[in-house]
Design a protein around this motif. Structure first.
Motif, PDB file in Angstrom:
ATOM      1  N   VAL A  81       0.853  -1.177   0.000  1.00 43.15           N
ATOM      2  CA  VAL A  81       0.000   0.000   0.000  1.00 43.15           C
ATOM      3  C   VAL A  81       0.899   1.241   0.000  1.00 43.15           C
ATOM      4  N   PRO A  82       0.634   2.190  -0.877  1.00 46.53           N
ATOM      5  CA  PRO A  82       1.535   3.344  -1.027  1.00 46.53           C
ATOM      6  C   PRO A  82       1.355   4.392   0.060  1.00 46.53           C
ATOM      7  N   THR A  83       1.770   4.034   1.275  1.00 52.22           N
ATOM      8  CA  THR A  83       1.741   5.005   2.365  1.00 52.22           C
ATOM      9  C   THR A  83       2.847   6.029   2.162  1.00 52.22           C
ATOM     10  N   VAL A  84       2.911   7.010   3.022  1.00 49.31           N
ATOM     11  CA  VAL A  84       3.852   8.125   2.867  1.00 49.31           C
ATOM     12  C   VAL A  84       5.283   7.622   2.758  1.00 49.31           C
ATOM     13  N   GLY A  85       6.042   8.224   1.844  1.00 46.75           N
ATOM     14  CA  GLY A  85       7.443   7.884   1.698  1.00 46.75           C
ATOM     15  C   GLY A  85       7.723   6.819   0.659  1.00 46.75           C
ATOM     16  N   ASN A  86       6.823   6.662  -0.311  1.00 46.80           N
ATOM     17  CA  ASN A  86       7.069   5.698  -1.372  1.00 46.80           C
ATOM     18  C   ASN A  86       8.087   6.241  -2.367  1.00 46.80           C
ATOM     19  N   VAL A  87       8.506   5.363  -3.292  1.00 45.37           N
ATOM     20  CA  VAL A  87       9.614   5.690  -4.184  1.00 45.37           C
ATOM     21  C   VAL A  87       9.335   6.940  -5.010  1.00 45.37           C
ATOM     22  N   HIS A  88       8.114   7.073  -5.542  1.00 41.50           N
ATOM     23  CA  HIS A  88       7.834   8.215  -6.416  1.00 41.50           C
ATOM     24  C   HIS A  88       7.860   9.535  -5.651  1.00 41.50           C
ATOM     25  N   GLU A  89       7.705   9.480  -4.324  1.00 42.54           N
ATOM     26  CA  GLU A  89       7.816  10.700  -3.518  1.00 42.54           C
ATOM     27  C   GLU A  89       9.271  11.017  -3.202  1.00 42.54           C
ATOM     28  N   ILE A  90      10.079   9.984  -2.983  1.00 48.01           N
ATOM     29  CA  ILE A  90      11.499  10.174  -2.713  1.00 48.01           C
ATOM     30  C   ILE A  90      12.231  10.621  -3.973  1.00 48.01           C
ATOM     31  N   ALA A  91      11.800  10.092  -5.116  1.00 46.84           N
ATOM     32  CA  ALA A  91      12.437  10.395  -6.406  1.00 46.84           C
ATOM     33  C   ALA A  91      11.376  10.900  -7.379  1.00 46.84           C
ATOM     34  N   PRO A  92      10.903  12.122  -7.209  1.00 49.22           N
ATOM     35  CA  PRO A  92       9.768  12.617  -8.006  1.00 49.22           C
ATOM     36  C   PRO A  92      10.037  12.755  -9.495  1.00 49.22           C
ATOM     37  N   ASP A  93      11.303  12.810  -9.888  1.00 47.33           N
ATOM     38  CA  ASP A  93      11.626  12.941 -11.315  1.00 47.33           C
ATOM     39  C   ASP A  93      11.961  11.608 -11.963  1.00 47.33           C
ATOM     40  N   ALA A  94      11.908  10.531 -11.206  1.00 49.80           N
ATOM     41  CA  ALA A  94      12.258   9.216 -11.732  1.00 49.80           C
ATOM     42  C   ALA A  94      11.024   8.498 -12.278  1.00 49.80           C
ATOM     43  N   ARG A  95      11.268   7.476 -13.084  1.00 56.65           N
ATOM     44  CA  ARG A  95      10.210   6.566 -13.515  1.00 56.65           C
ATOM     45  C   ARG A  95      10.118   5.437 -12.504  1.00 56.65           C
ATOM     46  N   GLY A 115      -2.826  10.533 -12.678  1.00 55.66           N
ATOM     47  CA  GLY A 115      -2.282  11.799 -13.151  1.00 55.66           C
ATOM     48  C   GLY A 115      -0.775  11.915 -13.050  1.00 55.66           C
ATOM     49  N   ILE A 116      -0.126  10.902 -12.483  1.00 56.78           N
ATOM     50  CA  ILE A 116       1.345  10.908 -12.399  1.00 56.78           C
ATOM     51  C   ILE A 116       1.867  10.006 -13.510  1.00 56.78           C
ATOM     52  N   ASP A 117       2.367  10.619 -14.597  1.00 59.89           N
ATOM     53  CA  ASP A 117       2.721   9.817 -15.769  1.00 59.89           C
ATOM     54  C   ASP A 117       4.064   9.110 -15.637  1.00 59.89           C
ATOM     55  N   ARG A 118       4.845   9.432 -14.645  1.00 61.51           N
ATOM     56  CA  ARG A 118       6.137   8.789 -14.458  1.00 61.51           C
ATOM     57  C   ARG A 118       6.063   7.594 -13.501  1.00 61.51           C
ATOM     58  N   ALA A 119       4.866   7.249 -13.068  1.00 68.04           N
ATOM     59  CA  ALA A 119       4.706   6.104 -12.163  1.00 68.04           C
ATOM     60  C   ALA A 119       3.539   5.249 -12.632  1.00 68.04           C
ATOM     61  N   SER A 120       3.650   3.954 -12.383  1.00 66.61           N
ATOM     62  CA  SER A 120       2.589   3.017 -12.769  1.00 66.61           C
ATOM     63  C   SER A 120       2.437   1.979 -11.667  1.00 66.61           C
ATOM     64  N   VAL A 121       1.311   1.280 -11.685  1.00 65.14           N
ATOM     65  CA  VAL A 121       1.116   0.160 -10.771  1.00 65.14           C
ATOM     66  C   VAL A 121       0.583  -1.023 -11.566  1.00 65.14           C
ATOM     67  N   THR A 122       1.155  -2.185 -11.294  1.00 67.56           N
ATOM     68  CA  THR A 122       0.775  -3.417 -11.984  1.00 67.56           C
ATOM     69  C   THR A 122       0.391  -4.457 -10.950  1.00 67.56           C
ATOM     70  N   GLN A 123      -0.761  -5.100 -11.153  1.00 68.20           N
ATOM     71  CA  GLN A 123      -1.144  -6.206 -10.279  1.00 68.20           C
ATOM     72  C   GLN A 123      -0.592  -7.493 -10.877  1.00 68.20           C
ATOM     73  N   ALA A 124       0.400  -8.059 -10.204  1.00 69.98           N
ATOM     74  CA  ALA A 124       1.045  -9.282 -10.684  1.00 69.98           C
ATOM     75  C   ALA A 124       1.794  -9.925  -9.536  1.00 69.98           C
ATOM     76  N   ASP A 125       2.051 -11.203  -9.692  1.00 66.78           N
ATOM     77  CA  ASP A 125       2.818 -11.968  -8.719  1.00 66.78           C
ATOM     78  C   ASP A 125       4.288 -11.861  -9.099  1.00 66.78           C
ATOM     79  N   LEU A 126       5.127 -11.359  -8.203  1.00 67.93           N
ATOM     80  CA  LEU A 126       6.536 -11.170  -8.541  1.00 67.93           C
ATOM     81  C   LEU A 126       7.233 -12.483  -8.860  1.00 67.93           C
ATOM     82  N   ALA A 127       6.659 -13.620  -8.406  1.00 68.71           N
ATOM     83  CA  ALA A 127       7.245 -14.917  -8.737  1.00 68.71           C
ATOM     84  C   ALA A 127       7.088 -15.248 -10.208  1.00 68.71           C
ATOM     85  N   ASP A 128       6.158 -14.564 -10.887  1.00 67.10           N
ATOM     86  CA  ASP A 128       5.965 -14.736 -12.338  1.00 67.10           C
ATOM     87  C   ASP A 128       6.665 -13.572 -13.029  1.00 67.10           C
TER      88      ASP A 128
END
Length: 277
Positions: A81-95, A115-128
């Motif tokens: 869950v994207p609580t405060v301090g996620n990657v896109h907040e630490i690195a706002p100019d990164a993908r 509305g944040i075009d430099r970030a995405s979310v994918t529902q997937a199992d990391l084992a795949d």
């Protein structure tokens, strides 16, 4: 829980680790079953909440370290869950490509990232790994012909199987300068009391949707063979990258390493189009 309606496929009968971590971090994307289970785990291991917050601190430090290396792309596996301090907040100019399997975490992530075009979310199992790496939210956002930081923070102990094989497809996509960073719980501890508490908490997790696989330090080091491991090596997350003797260790080891030479197994990559400004 606040926010959107609960997705139809959410299991409300069993606690889920992404929502338990959200509870420990002070978030609102959790249910009574998650809070009750998290409290039971904390009763068996009083550093559980401290561990969740220490991992979030480790995440921030790793991302800042990657930014200092010039890395501006992140694949966050088991992002939760994207609580405060996620990657896109630490690195706002990164993908940033977030990947998680839990429906509530993904649904809430999509709300936050709208509305944040430099970030995405994918529902997937990391084992795949094939499903993860070919998903539009990953393949169309990240350019694997350039350095990417692959992050697997406090998630791999919820995935059974051989750790080296699990991470091999992600490591194979790294180019020189790319980074692989993990944190992982282990009962191989110098402090026998901490080791016992780790095992007790793992037993409580057996009743959740995410049972824990405890791995040794050797198992955690194996996927990094041939990479340049950052100092100070494999240490408790509280001691990365600098020792903090005043902070209670949590029994989760941190490892961060970079690829310094080309990997012969890395497949070619077609750079995605840059995100719209």
């Amino acid at each position: 829980m606040t926010g959107s309606a609960v997705p139809e496929d959410v299991d409300l009968e069993r606690a889920n680790v992404a929502r338990m971590y959200d509870y420990w971090l002070g978030g609102a994307c959790n249910f009574a079953v998650d809070r009750e289970h998290a409290d039971r785990i904390e009763a068996s291991n009083h550093t559980a909440r401290h561990a969740a917050r220490s991992n979030r601190t480790f995440l921030r430090r790793v991302v800042r370290s990657c930014l200092a290396r010039g890395i501006d792309q992140f694949l966050d596996l088991g992002s939760g869950v994207p609580t405060v301090g996620n990657v896109h907040e630490i690195a706002p100019d990164a993908r940033v490509a977030y990947v998680d399997h839990e429906a509530v975490a993904v649904a809430h992530s999509r709300e936050i990232l709208a509305g944040i075009d430099r970030a995405s979310v994918t529902q997937a199992d990391l084992a795949d790994a094939e499903a993860v790496l070919t998903a539009p939210g990953v393949a169309d956002l990240l350019d694997f012909s350039r350095p990417v930081a692959v992050l697997a923070i406090a998630v791999l102990h919820y995935v059974p199987g051989d750790l080296t094989a699990l991470l091999a497809p992600y490591r194979a996509r790294l180019v020189p300068g790319g980074v692989l960073a993990i944190s992982h719980v282990s009962d191989e501890q110098d402090d026998p009391d901490l080791a016992d508490r780790i095992r007790a908490a793992a037993e409580v997790f057996r009743g959740s949707a995410n049972p824990v696989t405890l791995r040794s330090r050797a198992e955690l080091a194996a996927p990094f063979e041939g990479l340049a491991i950052d100092a100070p090596g494999t240490v408790d997350v509280t001691d990365w990258p600098d020792a903090r003797p005043d902070v209670v260790p949590v029994g989760m080891y941190a490892v961060c390493a970079a690829l310094t030479t080309a990997s012969p197994t890395a497949p070619p990559s077609t750079p995605p189009a840059p995100p719209a400004s």
